[in-house]
Scaffold this active site. Structure first.
Site, PDB file in Angstrom:
ATOM      1  N   CYS B  83      82.461 -64.362 -61.064  1.00 35.59           N
ATOM      2  CA  CYS B  83      82.326 -62.974 -61.935  1.00 35.59           C
ATOM      3  C   CYS B  83      82.569 -63.222 -63.526  1.00 35.59           C
ATOM      4  O   CYS B  83      82.410 -62.411 -64.079  1.00 35.59           O
ATOM      5  CB  CYS B  83      83.175 -61.955 -61.373  1.00 35.59           C
ATOM      6  SG  CYS B  83      82.598 -61.521 -59.747  1.00 35.59           S
ATOM      7  N   HIS B 335      78.645 -53.463 -62.935  1.00 34.80           N
ATOM      8  CA  HIS B 335      79.094 -54.928 -62.742  1.00 34.80           C
ATOM      9  C   HIS B 335      77.914 -55.609 -62.432  1.00 34.80           C
ATOM     10  O   HIS B 335      77.976 -55.901 -61.382  1.00 34.80           O
ATOM     11  CB  HIS B 335      80.097 -54.976 -61.966  1.00 34.80           C
ATOM     12  CG  HIS B 335      80.998 -56.257 -61.797  1.00 34.80           C
ATOM     13  ND1 HIS B 335      80.750 -57.310 -62.699  1.00 34.80           N
ATOM     14  CD2 HIS B 335      81.394 -56.883 -60.813  1.00 34.80           C
ATOM     15  CE1 HIS B 335      81.438 -58.315 -62.332  1.00 34.80           C
ATOM     16  NE2 HIS B 335      81.767 -58.410 -61.153  1.00 34.80           N
TER      17      HIS B 335
END
Lengths: 487, 388
Positions: B83, B335
């Site tokens: 991430c 996200h």
């Protein structure tokens, strides 16, 4: 003197009350069948249940002293892969152990026993572990479905410190099969019920028992106990006892009301239950039916009093949780197709990876750093990265490890979650981060749990389970899970 | 001692697509939209860029960018760091211009998660047979379980504490036209949301989105040729853990060691002595509400175990002492994995330049971004600091 030197058993935690079948389908001729049956969790199969019984049986015994493992089941997860070979790695048996699967008959358990006795008598082995496990499926909505239960037993055979000696045996082979499954069948098939009982169980097991008594000059009054398995119609079991002249108090309960018929494991589970109550000098008539019958004379010795703690039948029977409904049973056995979780599909299982990590995966072997003494293990939650451990997590020493077994260590929940998104047959997936006694931490799925009873600091133990089945590749993926300390 | 990156590189142009469930655009569309906004913002032509770094977790190879942008046979490098992938693309582009190998570089991060037809993130290439069924929410839920237990919060007290974080982030994100979600949330909505992984509910979790973000970087001495208000990089740190938290009983599971260490390294690189006072605003990796809570402690914005006091005092609100997630954060802005690190820097960039519209913070000096990949016990953390 050849005989049993140790015993163990396993009954799955969950029991399904037979009233649930009545609720779902109505009764057989309007009647409901009493009692409950033991139901293996969705992550159990005959390999994992056999492992449970074997671990119980080998409690306090060095697995390296075992010369052979003969495993019986009629519900093997594989047609061509030896379950006893998998179990041997799980149980940490020797590399030169003799392994053999015995299958295709309800008396596979006693057939394995006979072979083990012969090997020890012949002097080719000193100690052989025999396991039997079954989880037979009958099609939904019939009475057979209610009669079957799941479970396993194990006995260790040897010629030293014998707790029950084998004084004699007699076998009959018969091609008759009133109930059967072809290699493609999911569910059991049966011929008309009275014919299969009259010409099958009631004739053939009686023939074997009478043959045994005649061979050794014994009669019913010479036996303390009758331990014979039962057909699905348990009334025939009582009839057999009556015909042989046994008093009800001498008859070992075939566990219809508590476990159900566990196929080729039933006789051995009953034998374990009998041994738990036996005294030195007891003589046991032990018999099992299936395409013929095997019958044995067993004599209990004073060594029985030295058997250490076993979970066995008594403790496993007392340790139970109700399976909440019949629908859960259908789901656990994958008898209904359920909507799949909107989660990524699992990638292909790598046989190469399973093979490289076999000690970790099947035996839950981690490492202990010889430089700083830190036990450590790394697995699944990080997608297998970092296996095997080469560099110490604590002191970064390279390749200074000895193997360290986590499977038999107790642990405590450090933190946990109930994961409702995870793709599991029994949501929520309870996932635990656990700290092992003696050191080491890892993340494991938890099984046989009530999600509401899981808490930080809860004591847990490790149990060998099937994580999932990789259907496109036909691979059963086994690993260890945590569970609340069972009993 | 290495010199570090402080004041050697500037961002002179940035672009960011709207984040969300962008059904009518492909990954190539997102790449083009973010890159061209960045070119325009920097006042350059596509051909001016000499090298490219593209970050994507689930995409494939550098050709994703070269084909979408038709870059003319120039270098393109694909990077992946979970991430923290977007931040990693930026870091590599910065090092490339700092070294003098290139004068102008593009860093671009993108992800097209919503084409996968599943909730949450994608799967892994190979199964070793020992993976827990645990999801990412499950791994972070264990952080909440332990945090509550350690600090004596009952489940309802703990849930009430962390539920204030999504409420704050949605308040900010609702002011942001590029955010995935465009609405405020009430505390009751967060508390009553269905549980996804106890004790976390669906509204404790960030959006799963499509999107792309891009930055044009040049050496500091060239920056003013492009614009009068370039943003100077003060620190660019990456910290990757050895899974000590997963394997060692020493890990308390109430913090993320990699965040703490990345923060310390970034403060040292930037010369920040008192982060709580010196950092004007932060964009951190609030993948889940509990994650933001412990990040506040790991970055030393709040003392250990005391984030409750700051949350309740409104310290991290848009009008608070140290605004956190002025753009809405992962929770509300969304996200798309590979884009998030650059999206965070996009907000820092806009805030420092006074271009953040209704979200504008008064007179910010230093902005911090924090990107987390992985799990609380094993993570990849980026921590960047930028200023004027």
């Amino acid at each position: 003197m050849v005989g049993i030197t140790s015993y163990g058993a396993y009954v799955p935690l969950y029991r399904l009350d037979r009233s649930e079948f009545f609720r779902a389908w109505g009764g057989i001729f309007g009647m409901s069948i009493p009692g409950e049956k033991a139901v293996a969790n969705f992550d159990e199969d005959t390999i994992t249940m056999s492992v449970e019984a074997a671990i119980d049986c080998l409690s306090g015994i060095d697995p390296k002293t075992v010369d052979g493992l003969f495993s019986a089941t009629t519900t093997s997860p594989y047609k061509d892969r030896q379950c006893s070979g998998v179990m041997s790695m799980v149980l940490d048996l020797r590399r030169d152990v003799r392994t053999m699967d015995v299958a295709n008959s309800l008396r596979a358990g006693t057939s394995a026993l006979t072979s083990a006795i012969d090997a020890i008598e012949a002097g080719t082995a000193k100690s052989i572990l025999v396991t039997a496990a079954d989880m037979i499926l009958a099609a939904p909505a019939g009475d057979f479905e209610q009669a079957y239960g799941d479970g396993s037993a194990a006995v260790l055979l040897g010629n030293e410190d014998v707790i029950a000696s084998v004084e004699g045996s007699y076998s009959v082979s018969d091609e008759f099969a009133g109930m059967w499954r072809t290699s493609d069948d999911t569910f059991v098939r049966a011929w008309e019920d009275r014919m299969i009982l009259d010409k099958g169980y009631s004739s053939i097991i009686l023939e074997a028992i009478n043959g045994l008594m005649k061979k050794y000059g014994l009669s019913t009054k010479d036996f303390t106990k009758m331990v014979c398995d039962s057909p699905l119609d348990v009334r025939r079991h009582s009839r057999l006892a009556r015909e042989l002249g046994f008093d009800e108090s001498q008859v070992q309960d075939p566990m219809f009301l508590t476990v159900g018929n566990t196929g080729c494991a039933l006789a051995m589970m009953m034998l374990v239950a009998a041994l738990e109550e036996s005294k030195p000098g007891d003589r046991i008539l032990f018999a099992s039916y299936g395409n013929g019958a095997d019958a044995f004379v067993l004599e209990v010795t004073p060594e029985i009093e030295k058997v250490g703690h076993r979970r066995g039948m008594k403790n496993h029977l007392a340790s139970k949780k109700p399976l909440k409904n019949y629908e859960s049973y259908l789901r656990w056995r994958r008898l209904v197709t359920v909507e799949r979780a909107r989660r990524p599909e699992l990638g292909p299982t790598t046989i190469a990876g399973l093979w490289r990590d076999r000690r970790l995966i099947l035996g839950l072997w981690g490492k202990k750093c010889t430089a700083c003494g830190t036990p450590q293990i790394i697995q699944g939650a990080s997608m297998g990265m970092g296996t095997p451990t080469r560099i110490c997590v604590n002191c970064q020493a390279k390749d200074q490890f000895e193997e360290y077994r986590f499977a038999d260590k107790k642990a405590k929940v450090f933190t946990f979650t109930q994961d409702n998104l995870a793709d599991t047959v029994d949501p929520p997936a309870v996932v635990t981060t656990v700290d092992f006694e003696g050191g080491g931490r890892a993340i494991f799925d938890m099984t046989d749990r009530d999600p509401n009873e899981v808490s930080v600091d809860m004591p847990v133990e490790m149990t060998f389970r099937k994580l999932f089945y990789d259907a496109p590749r036909g691979i059963h993926n086994y690993f260890w899970k945590t569970r609340p300390v069972r009993c | 001692m290495p010199e570090g990156i402080k004041d050697k590189v500037c961002i002179v142009g940035m672009g960011c697509t709207k984040f969300g469930e962008i059904w009518d655009k492909s990954d190539g569309d997102l790449i083009v939209d973010a890159a061209y906004e960045a070119y325009e913002d920097a006042g350059i032509e596509p051909k001016d860029v000499q090298a490219h770094w593209v970050g994507t977790c689930w995409g494939m190879t550098a050709a994703m960018l070269s084909v979408a942008l038709k870059t003319q046979y120039k270098p393109v490098t694909r990077v992946e760091n979970a991430c923290a992938t977007g931040a990693e693309a930026l870091r590599n582009a910065c090092y490339a211009v700092a070294s003098g190998a290139y004068d102008i570089a593009l860093a671009l991060g993108y992800e097209k998660l919503k084409d996968q037809g599943i909730s949450g993130l994608g799967g892994t290439a190979i199964t070793t047979g020992v993976a827990s069924v645990m999801t990412a929410p499950g791994a972070f839920a264990m952080l909440a379980t332990k945090y509550f237990a350690r600090y004596g919060l009952s489940p309802s007290e703990g849930k009430k504490l962390i539920a204030q974080i999504p409420v704050k982030n949605h308040h900010n994100g609702a002011l942001n036209p590029k955010a995935h979600y465009q609405r405020e949330l009430s505390l009751e909505q967060v508390l009553n949301a269905p549980i996804i992984a106890w004790p976390l509910g669906i509204l404790d979790a960030c959006g799963v989105s499509d999107g792309a973000a891009a930055a044009i970087v040049v050496r500091a001495e060239d920056a003013k040729k492009f614009r009068p208000d370039p943003v100077y990089l003060k620190a660019a740190q990456i910290c990757v853990g050895p899974a000590e938290g997963q394997m060692s009983q020493a890990f308390d599971y109430t913090h993320v060691e990699e965040t703490y260490r990345a923060g310390q390294a970034a403060y040292a690189e930037a010369g920040v002595k008192n982060p709580r006072k010196e950092i004007s605003m932060a964009e951190v990796h609030d993948c889940f509400s509990i994650t933001e809570a412990v990040i506040m402690e790991d970055l030393q914005f709040s003392p250990r175990g005391k984030v409750k006091e700051d949350i309740e005092a409104g310290t991290f609100n848009l009008d608070g002492e140290l605004p956190v997630q002025p753009d809405g954060g992962l929770k509300c802005f969304g996200h798309p994995i590979g884009a998030s690190g650059l999206r965070m820097m996009y907000e820092v960039y806009l805030q420092l330049q006074g271009r953040a519209g209704p979200r504008q913070i008064k007179n910010p000096q230093l902005g911090l971004t924090h990107n987390l990949g992985g799990f609380p016990y094993l993570s990849v953390i980026s921590c960047f600091i930028a200023g004027l």
